[in-house]
Design a protein around this motif. Structure first.
Motif, PDB file in Angstrom:
ATOM      1  N   ILE A  43     -47.743  18.728  -3.536  1.00 55.86           N
ATOM      2  CA  ILE A  43     -46.276  19.270  -3.400  1.00 55.86           C
ATOM      3  C   ILE A  43     -46.258  20.451  -2.779  1.00 55.86           C
ATOM      4  N   SER A  44     -46.928  21.541  -3.246  1.00 57.89           N
ATOM      5  CA  SER A  44     -47.021  22.826  -2.778  1.00 57.89           C
ATOM      6  C   SER A  44     -47.350  22.813  -1.247  1.00 57.89           C
ATOM      7  N   GLY A  45     -48.456  21.774  -0.893  1.00 60.85           N
ATOM      8  CA  GLY A  45     -49.151  21.853   0.440  1.00 60.85           C
ATOM      9  C   GLY A  45     -48.029  21.406   1.366  1.00 60.85           C
ATOM     10  N   ILE A  46     -47.182  20.303   0.880  1.00 58.15           N
ATOM     11  CA  ILE A  46     -45.974  19.977   1.670  1.00 58.15           C
ATOM     12  C   ILE A  46     -44.999  20.983   1.925  1.00 58.15           C
ATOM     13  N   ILE A  47     -44.539  21.748   1.082  1.00 57.05           N
ATOM     14  CA  ILE A  47     -43.542  22.646   1.200  1.00 57.05           C
ATOM     15  C   ILE A  47     -44.198  23.792   2.093  1.00 57.05           C
ATOM     16  N   ARG A  48     -45.242  24.155   1.974  1.00 58.73           N
ATOM     17  CA  ARG A  48     -45.820  25.074   2.961  1.00 58.73           C
ATOM     18  C   ARG A  48     -45.713  24.639   4.409  1.00 58.73           C
ATOM     19  N   LYS A  49     -45.960  23.367   4.669  1.00 57.76           N
ATOM     20  CA  LYS A  49     -45.854  22.849   5.953  1.00 57.76           C
ATOM     21  C   LYS A  49     -44.431  22.511   6.440  1.00 57.76           C
ATOM     22  N   TRP A  50     -43.631  22.028   5.586  1.00 56.74           N
ATOM     23  CA  TRP A  50     -42.299  21.765   5.994  1.00 56.74           C
ATOM     24  C   TRP A  50     -41.319  22.263   4.703  1.00 56.74           C
ATOM     25  N   PRO A  51     -40.838  23.726   4.773  1.00 53.76           N
ATOM     26  CA  PRO A  51     -40.189  24.258   3.985  1.00 53.76           C
ATOM     27  C   PRO A  51     -38.957  23.498   3.736  1.00 53.76           C
ATOM     28  N   ARG A  52     -38.424  22.792   4.474  1.00 55.19           N
ATOM     29  CA  ARG A  52     -37.008  22.340   4.341  1.00 55.19           C
ATOM     30  C   ARG A  52     -37.012  21.081   3.530  1.00 55.19           C
ATOM     31  N   LEU A  53     -38.185  20.566   3.163  1.00 54.05           N
ATOM     32  CA  LEU A  53     -38.380  19.700   2.390  1.00 54.05           C
ATOM     33  C   LEU A  53     -37.665  19.806   1.065  1.00 54.05           C
ATOM     34  N   ILE A  54     -37.948  20.948   0.495  1.00 58.34           N
ATOM     35  CA  ILE A  54     -37.462  21.439  -0.750  1.00 58.34           C
ATOM     36  C   ILE A  54     -35.737  21.246  -0.975  1.00 58.34           C
ATOM     37  N   LEU A  55     -35.097  21.301   0.275  1.00 58.68           N
ATOM     38  CA  LEU A  55     -33.730  21.134   0.294  1.00 58.68           C
ATOM     39  C   LEU A  55     -33.068  19.547   0.522  1.00 58.68           C
ATOM     40  N   ALA A  56     -34.258  18.722   0.870  1.00 65.00           N
ATOM     41  CA  ALA A  56     -34.038  17.498   1.392  1.00 65.00           C
ATOM     42  C   ALA A  56     -33.275  16.439   0.296  1.00 65.00           C
ATOM     43  N   SER A  57     -32.210  15.832   0.930  1.00 68.91           N
ATOM     44  CA  SER A  57     -31.633  14.651  -0.076  1.00 68.91           C
ATOM     45  C   SER A  57     -32.560  13.710  -0.478  1.00 68.91           C
ATOM     46  N   PRO A  58     -32.668  13.437  -1.853  1.00 66.43           N
ATOM     47  CA  PRO A  58     -33.397  12.661  -2.268  1.00 66.43           C
ATOM     48  C   PRO A  58     -32.785  10.886  -2.004  1.00 66.43           C
ATOM     49  N   GLU A  59     -31.427  11.080  -1.970  1.00 61.57           N
ATOM     50  CA  GLU A  59     -30.892   9.532  -1.606  1.00 61.57           C
ATOM     51  C   GLU A  59     -30.841   9.234   0.026  1.00 61.57           C
ATOM     52  N   ARG A  60     -30.669  10.204   0.859  1.00 55.94           N
ATOM     53  CA  ARG A  60     -30.700  10.072   2.175  1.00 55.94           C
ATOM     54  C   ARG A  60     -31.925  10.103   2.806  1.00 55.94           C
ATOM     55  N   THR A  61     -32.974  11.166   2.455  1.00 50.91           N
ATOM     56  CA  THR A  61     -34.095  11.704   3.157  1.00 50.91           C
ATOM     57  C   THR A  61     -35.370  11.227   2.615  1.00 50.91           C
ATOM     58  N   LEU A  62     -35.272  11.143   1.186  1.00 53.72           N
ATOM     59  CA  LEU A  62     -36.599  10.807   0.515  1.00 53.72           C
ATOM     60  C   LEU A  62     -36.845   9.556  -0.019  1.00 53.72           C
ATOM     61  N   LEU A  63     -36.036   9.061  -0.939  1.00 55.07           N
ATOM     62  CA  LEU A  63     -36.006   7.959  -1.408  1.00 55.07           C
ATOM     63  C   LEU A  63     -36.040   6.716  -0.749  1.00 55.07           C
ATOM     64  N   PRO A  64     -35.583   6.403   0.314  1.00 53.32           N
ATOM     65  CA  PRO A  64     -35.445   5.196   1.361  1.00 53.32           C
ATOM     66  C   PRO A  64     -36.746   5.014   2.163  1.00 53.32           C
TER      67      PRO A  64
END
Length: 375
Positions: A81-102
């Motif tokens: 998770i730390s590695g992902i946030i370093r590469k793509w900082p905006r992931l930390i504000l991504a919407s679980p329902e719209r962006t991540l879970l599907p």
């Protein structure tokens, strides 16, 4: 000496520019909520947290907690998770329902295991930025249809997530067109895309040159299956590596022409490590008493596993011969190329009545060769 040391210290900064900026910032302003959260809850270093907090702003933990919890529930470790946030900082504000879970649910549904999915997303988090309906699903479908199944598409994407980020038409399609135009057989193209997609994409600008060089080494028929293997040798080995492999065979009496003619018969023989070349040739020549010229005539034997197949079968056959249990002559190539089931049927089962311990002996030799205990 002291004067020289003083000059060196004066020339060398005590802190890196980033570290100095962090110290200055901490001294003049209290750390932001985002900075503290990234360090304390996400495990980022102060330098990484500063980089990320300059690109995303949040004042509470609600949204980042929600995103992180989704990743954790799908098997992502804290370090991933730390590695992902370093590469793509905006992931930390991504919407679980719209962006991540599907997207995570879809990728799991087509066959990505939890660990495979976590590894792939960690290497290429931008996959989660692509539209599920407009990009991920249609491109996975194109790759699946080309390779003949979900599991093969997953193998290719694991080796090169770039296929799913940039899309089939931008990555795989141009390579396939060049290979087809040059007469490479379809089954070889499918194998190359499935198992060597990263190599092909990295070498795309040189692909025509690689094809011509492969033909020049004696593989003048691209429709043969071994042509694709020879291509990988051309792509993956530098001139110095070629020389070291040729020299390894030279230590067993092969000339350069011998090694290259063996390569044309079985390209895998020059793709082995120097250590394996020496180990396999040493076993055949020193332990089994074969002439190295015999191996030159059967170079495909070199690519077999020394520990899992060559050593246990040869030593067991040697045991049969020394105890007078072999009445007919058997060639090394036949001994090593038949399936495990056929090996047992031909060399073990027929002698169990007169020597019931043979099965145990074979199992013992196999497990000893592999460095494991007999169960």
């Amino acid at each position: 000496m002291f004067s020289s040391l003083s000059k060196t210290l004066l020339r060398r900064p005590l802190f890196s520019p980033t570290a100095f900026r962090l110290i200055s910032t901490a001294a003049s302003n209290p750390p932001s909520f985002a900075f503290s959260y990234l360090v304390n809850s996400c495990g980022l270093s102060p330098e990484s947290a500063l980089f990320v907090s300059n690109r995303v702003v949040f004042e509470t933990s609600a949204r980042p907690d929600a995103a992180i919890n989704v990743l954790k529930s799908h098997g992502f470790s804290q370090s991933q998770i730390s590695g992902i946030i370093r590469k793509w900082p905006r992931l930390i504000l991504a919407s679980p329902e719209r962006t991540l879970l599907p997207k995570l649910k879809y990728l799991r549904s087509v066959g990505f295991s939890g660990s495979d999915l976590a590894t792939m997303i960690t290497c290429a988090p931008y996959v989660l930025r692509r539209s599920l309906e407009k990009h991920i699903i249609p491109n996975f479908g194109r790759l699946r249809d080309f390779l003949g199944g979900d599991k093969y598409a997953i193998v290719a994407i694991r080796r090169s997530p770039r296929i799913l980020i940039q899309g089939f038409e931008a990555t795989v399609d141009p390579i396939v067109k060049i290979l087809r135009y040059n007469g490479v057989r379809e089954s070889s193209i499918v194998w190359l895309v499935k198992c060597q997609s990263r190599t092909l994409m990295t070498s795309y600008n040189r692909l025509e040159e690689i094809l011509e060089k492969t033909k020049g080494l004696g593989f003048d028929d691209p429709s043969m299956s071994k042509f694709a293997v020879a291509m990988l040798a051309v792509v993956g080995m530098s001139e110095s590596t070629w020389e070291r492999k040729l020299d390894a065979y030279g230590r067993w009496g092969w000339s350069r022409d011998d090694a290259m003619s063996a390569f044309v018969k079985s390209p895998w023989c020059l793709m082995l490590s120097e250590e394996k070349i020496m180990a396999v040739m040493g076993f055949f020549v020193k332990e089994m008493g074969f002439e190295s010229s015999y191996i030159h005539g059967h170079p495909w034997l070199m690519s077999m596993s020394l520990e899992k197949r060559i050593r246990p079968r040869c030593l067991f056959f040697k045991h049969l011969s020394s105890h007078g249990l072999m009445k007919t002559k058997v060639g090394l190539s036949f001994l090593l190329t038949i399936s495990e089931e056929d090996f047992l049927d031909k060399f073990v089962t027929p002698h169990l009545e007169e020597a019931p311990e043979l099965l145990d002996i074979y199992r013992e030799k196999k497990h000893m060769a592999m460095g494991t205990l007999v169960p």
